[in-house]
Design a protein around this motif. Structure first.
Motif, short mmCIF file in Angstrom:
data_model
loop_
_atom_site.label_atom_id
_atom_site.label_comp_id
_atom_site.label_asym_id
_atom_site.label_seq_id
_atom_site.Cartn_x
_atom_site.Cartn_y
_atom_site.Cartn_z
N ALA A 230 -3.94 0.32 7.77
CA ALA A 230 -3.41 0.25 9.14
C ALA A 230 -3.42 1.60 9.84
O ALA A 230 -3.52 1.67 11.06
N GLY A 231 -3.32 2.67 9.05
CA GLY A 231 -3.28 3.99 9.67
C GLY A 231 -4.64 4.51 10.11
O GLY A 231 -4.73 5.56 10.74
N GLY A 232 -5.70 3.78 9.78
CA GLY A 232 -7.05 4.31 10.01
C GLY A 232 -7.81 3.60 11.11
O GLY A 232 -7.30 2.70 11.78
N ASN A 260 -6.21 9.23 14.37
CA ASN A 260 -4.80 8.80 14.36
C ASN A 260 -3.88 9.82 13.70
O ASN A 260 -2.84 10.19 14.22
N PHE A 261 -4.27 10.26 12.52
CA PHE A 261 -3.43 11.22 11.81
C PHE A 261 -3.50 12.60 12.47
O PHE A 261 -2.51 13.34 12.47
N GLN A 266 -0.98 16.78 14.59
CA GLN A 266 -1.52 17.83 15.47
C GLN A 266 -2.54 18.71 14.75
O GLN A 266 -2.39 19.92 14.66
N ILE A 267 -3.55 18.03 14.23
CA ILE A 267 -4.61 18.79 13.55
C ILE A 267 -5.71 19.05 14.58
O ILE A 267 -6.62 18.24 14.78
N ASN A 268 -5.56 20.18 15.27
CA ASN A 268 -6.45 20.54 16.37
C ASN A 268 -7.28 21.76 16.02
O ASN A 268 -6.94 22.51 15.11
N PHE A 269 -8.36 21.93 16.75
CA PHE A 269 -9.17 23.14 16.54
C PHE A 269 -9.82 23.57 17.85
O PHE A 269 -9.99 22.75 18.77
N GLU A 270 -10.17 24.83 17.87
CA GLU A 270 -10.87 25.35 19.03
C GLU A 270 -12.36 25.20 18.76
O GLU A 270 -12.85 25.69 17.74
#
Ligand code: 87F
Length: 510
Positions: A230-232, A260-261, A266-270
């Protein structure tokens, strides 16, 4: 084996007293696979010395016989993922409630299965701590910390570990246990394309674990919306089938988690242009369940049947002394045979125990699933040959000593192949293509693996589940195979009568 000698004075006995042969305890299986599959399975895993039951329900001791298979699969899989640039790590077993609850949506359905530590000694912990049921929430806060720019991507980690899921339904060794071993891979990419590609690469490795090592045919496909993680974003799997129970069993899963995760953690990148990006993630796992599927598919009324590639002992050499035969020479021949096989890279064992009869030993090693046994008796010695007996089909072959190593090598390969072919034949014989609800119900009651045209609507799958609910559980989708047969236009869904979108496998499952 040395035995303690007694000091008690006894009447002088005749000098040529026969050695004591252990009482021939009934070794064989009490239950037949066809008669009571569940009891048969419990008996096999215990008698083959893979499993010992433990005093906590749903927890089992994995004995060397089981762990050696796990290690063999690991020895294949681990270098393969390393070639893909995935690195091993190890994260803690514990997770705080705060973090675990972070992704509420997916955890909701799983919450009852989470086990908690609430005390240390006699005092309550300030905050209860959960034991990992899977490690998304353990790992992803650190993915957020470690991933800053596009140069930190992809981040590809795997861990070999145990997880705990406090299951309440019908615990079964390997298949459904409250603690189990697995590998869990967690990866993060800059683009969806990279993630999509990895999902399939991993799935192919899972296919190889089953087909090349465990000699079990599997179907690669995509899970329905109802059955996906369900999380994917989407879930792919390899699905096996147990003909004796008519149940499908999910062999391993490879998920694309989408973003989703990444949003939740907040797994962000520049990115390379200075813009902000959000990672695309995958997760994938196979577990000790693999071993259970192998037992169920190949085992027979004599016990375990091991594919040679995963057998810790591939060949057992047993001396067959007869009456006044030269036991020393027979033993020596057995020993050198085992040595030669080992030197040639096979895994051979020697059973020269004198307190067991040859017949007892045959049953013992059959029970343990050893693929080949070699018997050497006085007549074989005379003729400079050995008798080879196959575990998979019982065939007996007399082979000249000079050709033994080569022949054994050949037969082991042929056993591996034969086990897969037989399993595939049996599985394929259970596949039934249906077009209507009546055909579907008839096939379900006949323990078939059902392939049906489906409209791919969640409500329809829920409805099928409701309409098939029985003591043995409801029918559900197993997967939509990647390898899709042709779907002629105008084909309708077996359950709803709406236009069919795809072929999907259905059945009861583990
Ligand atoms: C039980 C309790 C809490 C399954 C659970 O398949 C959480 C879960 O998230 C849970 N049972 N799952 C889904 C696991 C998804 C995913 N995790 C990484 C995998 C592959 C490896």
């Amino acid at each position: 084996m040395a035995t303690k000698s007694s000091n008690v004075a006894t009447k002088p006995t005749k000098p040529a007293k026969k050695k004591e042969v252990k009482k021939e305890t009934k070794l064989g299986m009490a239950v037949k696979k066809d008669d009571n599959f569940g009891e048969w399975y419990s008996e096999v895993v215990v008698n083959s010395e893979m499993i010992e039951y433990y005093d906590i329900s749903g927890c089992y001791i994995l004995r060397p016989q089981a762990i050696s298979i796990w290690e063999t699969l690991q020895a294949f899989f681990d270098p393969e993922i390393k070639k893909m640039g995935i690195k091993n790590a190890y994260f803690p077993l514990f997770v705080t409630e705060n973090v675990l609850q972070k992704e509420k949506d997916h955890i909701e359905g799983f919450a009852p299965e989470v086990a908690w530590v609430t005390k240390s000694g006699k005092s309550d912990l300030e905050v209860p701590i959960a034991i990992r049921p899977t490690s998304e929430t353990v790992m992803y806060p650190y993915f957020a910390k470690w991933i800053r720019g596009h140069r930190d991507l992809p981040l590809k980690l795997n861990q070999w570990c145990n997880v705990v899921r406090w299951e309440f339904s019908n615990p079964t060794p390997f298949i459904r246990s409250r603690e189990f071993l697995w590998q869990e891979g967690h990866t993060a990419f800059a683009t969806k394309e990279e993630a999509d590609q990895e999902v399939l690469e991993i799935l192919e490795l899972y296919r190889r674990v089953y087909e090349e090592y465990l000699a079990i045919p599997v179907i690669k496909g995509k899970k329905s919306e109802l059955e996906k993680f369900a999380g994917g974003l989407y879930t792919t799997s390899v699905e096996a089938f147990i003909p004796h129970t008519g149940r499908g069993i999910q062999g391993a899963t490879s998920h694309c988690l989408g973003q989703n995760f990444a949003k939740m953690f907040q797994i962000n990148f520049e990115d390379d242009k200075g813009g902000k990006g959000m990672v695309w993630q995958n997760s994938w796992a196979y577990s000790t369940r693999t071993i259970g599927v192998m037992v169920m598919v190949h085992g027979d009324d004599k016990g375990l049947v091991l594919p040679p590639k995963v057998a810790s002992v591939q060949v057992v050499v047993i001396p067959v002394p007869y009456k006044d035969a030269d036991t020393t020479a027979i033993k020596a021949a057995c020993e050198s045979t085992a040595n030669e096989l080992n030197a040639a890279g096979m895994r051979a064992d020697l059973d020269t125990r004198e307190n067991y009869s040859p017949g007892w030993k045959y049953s013992h090693w059959e029970m343990k699933g050893v693929p080949l046994r070699i018997e050497i008796g006085p007549r074989d010695l005379e003729k400079s040959q050995a008798r080879i007996v196959r575990r998979d089909n019982g065939a007996k072959i007399d082979v000249p000593m000079a050709e033994l190593v080569e022949k054994v090598q050949e037969i082991l390969m042929s056993i591996q192949e034969n086990l897969f072919n037989i399993a595939k034949e049996k599985r394929d014989a259970c596949i039934e293509v249906v077009h209507t609800w009546d055909e579907f119900m008839a096939a379900l009651n006949n323990k078939k693996l059902i392939l049906a045209p489906w409209c791919d609507e969640e409500e329809v799958e829920k409805d099928v589940k409701a309409r098939t609910k029985a003591d043995q559980g409801a029918a559900k989708t197993l997967c939509s195979p990647f390898d899709q047969p042709e779907l002629p236009s105008g084909t309708v869904c077996f359950a709803s009568g709406k236009p069919a979108k795809k072929w999907t496998y259905w059945g009861r499952s583990y």
